[in-house]
Design a protein around this motif. Structure first.
Motif: not given
Length: 360
Positions: A61-62, A67-69, A75-76
């Motif tokens: 799930x990443x 956090x930024x990634x 968002x993308x």
């Protein structure tokens, strides 16, 4: 550039900024909440999986990414229309929202159908009655309605109509019987807010000089209110359309939870409780999108309803005291009667002239 097109592009830019801010703020708040997202995937109990399985889920799930990634990835995907998959049900978030949407739309439609006429009638009655004590009583009702807690009103209606009188089933009612109590619960504070705003505008319009002239000409109070005070005062309701919608969506969370209706509000409540991050982000993005669209429609309707607000591209005129004035007054306005009596030639009886003009 055409002034109207420039205004639309400017509003679209603000709308995109609001969408991004709402999504980013919700993402950061959910990330800051205590708890482990893997626990949400496992149903809240990490002990049901081995450490190796937990690490595998975290990588799948990443969650092991910075956090930024994680934020840029979410968002993308949202920009491309992919709101993700629910951690708890495995259902696509877009499908979950689409499944819950009709229930909330039905509730919102009934709520507005009760709140708008109720608020307008209450405001008209508060201004139109002759008795001072009754006028004061009616004028105080909107403040009382706004201050009532929604969950308390809902529980009170359930206790009265479902458990004591047995008129409406508490759970499982279909059709009008299933939506009337939630709609009444949500419409009380909403109608009170509409009455508050309209009452203030009606009171201001009622005290104008042209209204005094019409009353002196013998026009009835009800006719004056409906024909000359309500149209200009009703424009103020457009300005609170976004607030009204926000109250409907926010109140739906409480009302749908109290009455166990599977709408957007109930979906938001269960997903927050279960830390189902994709669903919460999807509901926030959807709510912000609806809010932006409604406000854009209101901005486009303003120049149609009130020609003075029509964009002309000219810099706004300012009065002697520095206050900004509306610069595109292109048609007759209800306040024109004021100007008629003020600009009459010296030596003439302004009131008599205005009364003669106002007589039907």
């Amino acid at each position: 550039m055409n002034p109207l097109l420039a205004m639309i592009l400017r509003r679209l830019g603000f709308g995109i900024l609001v969408l991004w801010a709402a999504y980013a703020l919700a993402f950061l708040l959910l990330y800051a909440l205590p708890g482990d997202s893997v626990a949400a995937v496992l149903g809240g109990d990490l002990s049901t999986a081995s450490p190796e399985e937990i690490d595998e889920l975290r990588h799948q799930y990443g969650f092991d990414q910075p956090l930024v990634v994680q934020y840029l990835s979410a968002l993308g995907n949202a920009v491309r229309g992919d709101l993700g998959t629910s951690y708890t049900t495995g259902q696509p978030v877009a499908a979950a929202i689409a499944q819950a949407l009709p229930v909330t739309v039905e509730l919102a439609a009934w709520t507005l159908a009760i709140a708008i006429p109720g608020g307008v009638v209450l405001a008209l009655a508060a201004v139109g009655v002759r008795s001072p004590w009754l006028r004061n009583l009616l004028s105080g009702l909107p403040s009382l309605g706004v201050s009532l807690p929604t969950f308390w009103v809902g529980l009170l209606l359930l206790q009265l109509f479902s458990f004591r009188l047995g008129v409406i089933p508490a759970i499982g009612a279909q059709g009008i019987a299933g939506v009337i109590l939630p709609a009444v619960t949500l419409s009380l504070p909403l109608g009170a807010m509409i009455a508050q705003v309209l009452l203030r505008s009606l009171t201001q319009a009622w005290s104008r000089q042209f209204m005094t002239t019409y009353r002196a000409a013998g026009l009835g109070r009800l006719r004056l209110l409906l024909s000359h005070a309500l149209p200009p005062a009703g424009v103020s309701l457009l300005s609170i359309a976004g607030v009204v919608l926000g109250n409907v969506l926010g109140g739906a969370v409480i009302v749908e939870t109290v009455f166990t209706r599977n709408g957007i509000g109930r979906l938001a409540e269960t997903s927050v409780t279960g830390q189902d991050m994709p669903v919460v982000l999807g509901v926030v993005a959807f709510s912000a999108l609806v809010f932006v669209v409604v406000n854009l429609v209101v901005d486009l309707l303003y120049p149609v309803v009130d020609p003075r607000t029509r964009p002309t591209g000219n810099p706004p005129k300012r009065g002697r005291d520095g206050s900004q004035s509306l610069d595109s007054h292109k048609g007759p306005h209800p306040d024109a009667a004021d100007a008629t009596s003020v600009t009459s030639p010296p030596g003439t009886d302004n009131t008599t002239q205005s009364i003669q003009e106002a007589r039907p």
